[in-house]
Scaffold this active site. Sequence first.
Site, PDB file in Angstrom:
ATOM      1  N   GLU A 113       0.845  -1.195   0.000  1.00  0.00           N
ATOM      2  CA  GLU A 113       0.000   0.000   0.000  1.00  0.00           C
ATOM      3  C   GLU A 113       0.877   1.239   0.000  1.00  0.00           C
ATOM      4  O   GLU A 113       2.035   1.186   0.424  1.00  0.00           O
ATOM      5  CB  GLU A 113      -0.844   0.038   1.282  1.00  0.00           C
ATOM      6  CG  GLU A 113      -1.890  -1.017   1.346  1.00  0.00           C
ATOM      7  CD  GLU A 113      -2.446  -1.158   2.760  1.00  0.00           C
ATOM      8  OE1 GLU A 113      -2.430  -0.179   3.529  1.00  0.00           O
ATOM      9  OE2 GLU A 113      -2.869  -2.272   3.078  1.00  0.00           O
ATOM     10  N   LYS A 115       2.191   4.569   1.521  1.00  0.00           N
ATOM     11  CA  LYS A 115       2.288   5.073   2.898  1.00  0.00           C
ATOM     12  C   LYS A 115       1.919   6.553   2.874  1.00  0.00           C
ATOM     13  O   LYS A 115       2.707   7.399   2.458  1.00  0.00           O
ATOM     14  CB  LYS A 115       3.696   4.864   3.437  1.00  0.00           C
ATOM     15  CG  LYS A 115       3.820   5.232   4.893  1.00  0.00           C
ATOM     16  CD  LYS A 115       5.151   4.755   5.449  1.00  0.00           C
ATOM     17  CE  LYS A 115       5.277   5.070   6.919  1.00  0.00           C
ATOM     18  NZ  LYS A 115       5.253   6.493   7.230  1.00  0.00           N
ATOM     19  N   ASP A 117       1.258  10.235   3.896  1.00  0.00           N
ATOM     20  CA  ASP A 117       1.950  11.090   4.857  1.00  0.00           C
ATOM     21  C   ASP A 117       0.965  12.023   5.562  1.00  0.00           C
ATOM     22  O   ASP A 117       0.800  13.178   5.204  1.00  0.00           O
ATOM     23  CB  ASP A 117       3.028  11.906   4.126  1.00  0.00           C
ATOM     24  CG  ASP A 117       4.043  12.464   5.101  1.00  0.00           C
ATOM     25  OD1 ASP A 117       3.987  12.097   6.290  1.00  0.00           O
ATOM     26  OD2 ASP A 117       4.888  13.262   4.671  1.00  0.00           O
ATOM     27  N   TYR A 222      -6.909   1.928   6.474  1.00  0.00           N
ATOM     28  CA  TYR A 222      -6.024   0.838   6.063  1.00  0.00           C
ATOM     29  C   TYR A 222      -6.052  -0.398   6.962  1.00  0.00           C
ATOM     30  O   TYR A 222      -5.327  -1.347   6.703  1.00  0.00           O
ATOM     31  CB  TYR A 222      -4.591   1.316   5.869  1.00  0.00           C
ATOM     32  CG  TYR A 222      -4.004   2.075   7.042  1.00  0.00           C
ATOM     33  CD1 TYR A 222      -3.802   1.453   8.252  1.00  0.00           C
ATOM     34  CD2 TYR A 222      -3.633   3.411   6.899  1.00  0.00           C
ATOM     35  CE1 TYR A 222      -3.259   2.147   9.313  1.00  0.00           C
ATOM     36  CE2 TYR A 222      -3.081   4.111   7.954  1.00  0.00           C
ATOM     37  CZ  TYR A 222      -2.897   3.477   9.161  1.00  0.00           C
ATOM     38  OH  TYR A 222      -2.358   4.157  10.202  1.00  0.00           O
ATOM     39  N   LYS A 310      10.805   3.401   3.263  1.00  0.00           N
ATOM     40  CA  LYS A 310      10.824   4.868   3.217  1.00  0.00           C
ATOM     41  C   LYS A 310      11.563   5.323   1.959  1.00  0.00           C
ATOM     42  O   LYS A 310      12.655   4.837   1.677  1.00  0.00           O
ATOM     43  CB  LYS A 310      11.563   5.425   4.445  1.00  0.00           C
ATOM     44  CG  LYS A 310      10.826   5.215   5.753  1.00  0.00           C
ATOM     45  CD  LYS A 310       9.715   6.239   5.890  1.00  0.00           C
ATOM     46  CE  LYS A 310       9.267   6.478   7.310  1.00  0.00           C
ATOM     47  NZ  LYS A 310      10.149   7.144   8.183  1.00  0.00           N
ATOM     48  N   CYS A 404      36.046  37.384  16.761  1.00  0.00           N
ATOM     49  CA  CYS A 404      34.618  37.138  16.985  1.00  0.00           C
ATOM     50  C   CYS A 404      33.764  38.121  16.181  1.00  0.00           C
ATOM     51  O   CYS A 404      33.976  39.331  16.266  1.00  0.00           O
ATOM     52  CB  CYS A 404      34.295  37.269  18.471  1.00  0.00           C
ATOM     53  SG  CYS A 404      32.540  37.149  18.823  1.00  0.00           S
ATOM     54  N   CYS A 407      32.060  40.509  19.042  1.00  0.00           N
ATOM     55  CA  CYS A 407      32.778  41.384  19.977  1.00  0.00           C
ATOM     56  C   CYS A 407      34.219  41.636  19.539  1.00  0.00           C
ATOM     57  O   CYS A 407      34.958  42.358  20.202  1.00  0.00           O
ATOM     58  CB  CYS A 407      32.757  40.795  21.382  1.00  0.00           C
ATOM     59  SG  CYS A 407      33.813  39.349  21.545  1.00  0.00           S
ATOM     60  N   CYS A 422      34.965  32.003  20.901  1.00  0.00           N
ATOM     61  CA  CYS A 422      35.190  33.325  21.456  1.00  0.00           C
ATOM     62  C   CYS A 422      35.303  33.131  22.958  1.00  0.00           C
ATOM     63  O   CYS A 422      34.420  32.552  23.583  1.00  0.00           O
ATOM     64  CB  CYS A 422      34.007  34.239  21.130  1.00  0.00           C
ATOM     65  SG  CYS A 422      34.087  35.794  22.015  1.00  0.00           S
ATOM     66  N   CYS A 427      31.279  38.831  25.867  1.00  0.00           N
ATOM     67  CA  CYS A 427      30.811  38.909  24.476  1.00  0.00           C
ATOM     68  C   CYS A 427      29.282  38.954  24.467  1.00  0.00           C
ATOM     69  O   CYS A 427      28.624  38.099  25.062  1.00  0.00           O
ATOM     70  CB  CYS A 427      31.297  37.698  23.685  1.00  0.00           C
ATOM     71  SG  CYS A 427      30.535  37.586  22.056  1.00  0.00           S
TER      72      CYS A 427
HETATM   73  S1  IVH Z   1      -0.313   0.116   8.653  1.00  0.00           S
HETATM   74  C1  IVH Z   1       0.880  -1.747  13.016  1.00  0.00           C
HETATM   75  N1  IVH Z   1      -0.743   1.292   6.340  1.00  0.00           N
HETATM   76  O1  IVH Z   1       2.605   4.924   8.789  1.00  0.00           O
HETATM   77  C2  IVH Z   1       0.867  -0.445  12.284  1.00  0.00           C
HETATM   78  N2  IVH Z   1       0.235   2.562   8.072  1.00  0.00           N
HETATM   79  O2  IVH Z   1       4.620   3.350  11.158  1.00  0.00           O
HETATM   80  C3  IVH Z   1      -0.096  -0.470  11.147  1.00  0.00           C
HETATM   81  N3  IVH Z   1       0.667   4.891   7.493  1.00  0.00           N
HETATM   82  O3  IVH Z   1       1.815   5.483  12.006  1.00  0.00           O
HETATM   83  C4  IVH Z   1       0.111   0.683  10.246  1.00  0.00           C
HETATM   84  N4  IVH Z   1      -0.107   4.800   5.435  1.00  0.00           N
HETATM   85  O4  IVH Z   1       0.018   6.194  10.470  1.00  0.00           O
HETATM   86  C5  IVH Z   1      -0.267   1.435   7.590  1.00  0.00           C
HETATM   87  N5  IVH Z   1      -1.219   2.215   4.277  1.00  0.00           N
HETATM   88  C6  IVH Z   1      -0.746   2.349   5.504  1.00  0.00           C
HETATM   89  C7  IVH Z   1      -0.245   3.568   5.981  1.00  0.00           C
HETATM   90  C8  IVH Z   1       0.256   3.633   7.284  1.00  0.00           C
HETATM   91  C9  IVH Z   1       0.429   5.580   6.365  1.00  0.00           C
HETATM   92  C10 IVH Z   1       1.317   5.433   8.690  1.00  0.00           C
HETATM   93  C11 IVH Z   1       0.629   5.047   9.976  1.00  0.00           C
HETATM   94  C12 IVH Z   1       1.718   4.615  10.923  1.00  0.00           C
HETATM   95  C13 IVH Z   1       2.967   4.728  10.115  1.00  0.00           C
HETATM   96  C14 IVH Z   1       3.722   3.400  10.138  1.00  0.00           C
END
Ligand code: IVH
Length: 670
Positions: A113, A115, A117, A222, A310, A404, A407, A422, A427
């Site tokens: 999936e 992630k 933000d 999710y 990440k 410096c 000063c 310094c 100062c």
């Molecule tokens: S699953 C057991 N799925 O990413 C933890 N997390 O450390 C289950 N996040 O704080 C998290 N998109 O807020 C999951 N598709 C996704 C996500 C997602 C964003 C965030 C979530 C969590 C951090 C993961």
Amino acid sequence: MERQFAEERVKELHQTLNEWNYAYYVLDKPQVSDQEYDSKLQELIAIEQEFLELKTPDSPSERIGAQVLEGFTKVQHDIPMLSLGNAFNEEDLKDFDRKIRERVGDNFSYVCELKIDGLAISLKYEDGLFVQGATRGDGTIGEDITANLRTIRSIPLRLKDAVTIEVRGEAFMPKRSFVSLNEAKDEAGEEQFANPRNAAAGSLRQLDPKIAASRNLDIFLYSIANGEEVGMTEHAKALAYLDSLGFKTNPLRRQCETIEEVMMYVEEWTEKRQDLAYEIDGIVIKVNSFSQQDELGFTAKSPRWAIAYKFPAEEVITVLKDIELSVGRTGAVTPTAILEPVRVAGTTVQRASLHNEDLIREKDIRIGDHVIVKKAGDIIPEVVSSLKERRTGEEKEFFMPSHCPECDSELIRIEDEVALRCMNPKCPALIRESLIHFVSRTAMNIDGLGEKVISQLFKEELIQDVADIYFLTQEQLIALERIGEKSALNLIQAIDASRENSLEKLLFGLGIRHVGAKAAKTLAQEFDTLTNLQNASKEELIRIDEIGDKMADSIVQYFSMPEVHELIAELQKAEVNMQYKGPKKIAVEAGETSFAGKVVVLTGKLSILTRNEAKEKIELLGGKVTGSVSKKTDLLIAGEDAGSKLSKAEELGIDIWDEEKLVEELNREV
Ligand code: IVH
């Protein structure tokens, strides 16, 4: 209108508005115009005003924001909201895959999936009715933000099935909404949000739900917290079930059979992520089957059945316009790169520490160079290198001054140190920075008395040393720029409150060389009063475990200075407490907790805990919190805007946690 007719009409309107709302916000397929929606909504509101009892918590009228709240109440998460371990490259992903195979064999699949933000949210439904929504908080205790969440149009207020369920997801602000919100803020002369995530979090933290309602927030669900309870056996099906209940899930997920397929998905979205309407910071990979998830279980920190890949730190090119110098409270003179403002990893960057002259030489950075900038750990701006091929010959080499910048006294390079210092105790930069240090959170913690006010007070010569702070009057404060009567009063009260602080705050605030917050605490615990400490000999000092030769010398030398005696007399006159008030030391057997014997460094801004709380908790669990990163450091906690310590920890390959993870670990221990 007759009551019975009204009741029926309300039902009809609920159904129609919910349908339209779902089509627009979840399916992204509008059925009617905004005007049509609004006119029906207004009709509903009018009826609800006439027949108050017909207004229910799942009414579409709740979406415009109910009453202003007094505050947020705390919510306990019965099922903790965990976070995930990280992967940064292919190798990490293969490692993750290998460990799973070792435990459950080869017969399993993954769900990948995006992630998102944003910020993690938990939603509770009872018999299909939305009853409570909360932030993640520290994972165990979050805040009840139900009223704000009701304004998010893609959150169903009533489910298509009368189930009792707790679902989790990520609330976020789409990129476009973020841009227009910041434009509006800019026009209004208000401070802009740094990135969509902060904007979403800030919006949901407002006490007036109308603000959240105006912010165009969205959510992707999710997971189901109690998935097995509602009959689910695998993640992919749980997501489909969420869809069928009327939730919005992210359609860009993909089931993958092998880690190679996972890597293709990762690669694909690394490239395409800029095209999305919302920001993502990685890919989440989860084992699909719940029974296999159970088999895999959890490590001390996170589930073994999922990982967050990440994205690598974004690198951008900009021009280094100048190098500025700043003098810290210890006299260290640090060069800072002034950059042509540039957006990187979600914020605009215009300054980056260059740490010292050696580093500038090493990277051959010149004023006027095109440079590559990234954020270390996605947080701290850093100049990676200069682009020599883009030089025109106009670039200027940078040399540290011999005197410096504040000063003009001669700068000294102390043996074994890279920094130039310094050494003039008078100062102005040094004094100003010491004053700022004194009022800071870990020291005397005087709310509202930040860098700006202190600098003003110092410039106006209203304070020359820390004791002067206690003799300020409300009138003097009001006379300053941008300080009204009310804030002046608040400041006076905050100053007043700090008189009662326990001794270690004062000790740390005094800024004795080599005495960090941790040592200050130890000293306060050991000596109980400032007078006792003043009278302590070097021998008495080094008898204490954590006090070394260098620190003992520094303490003895500090208290031998006549200026210090005068300062302490002034502080006494100001009735500043000089006695230790905290708990006596608790001995923790080594190996008893996961912090036992660990050397931990805290850096950057913490937002869930105060620095002090974090420190205290780590210490109670047998950890040792030190001020600087070295080979001896076991763990670095990096808050927001962490600086050189983070880069150094990265260089040394030290474990790095963010605050969330720290809190999670602390909760596990206590
Ligand atoms: S699953 C057991 N799925 O990413 C933890 N997390 O450390 C289950 N996040 O704080 C998290 N998109 O807020 C999951 N598709 C996704 C996500 C997602 C964003 C965030 C979530 C969590 C951090 C993961």
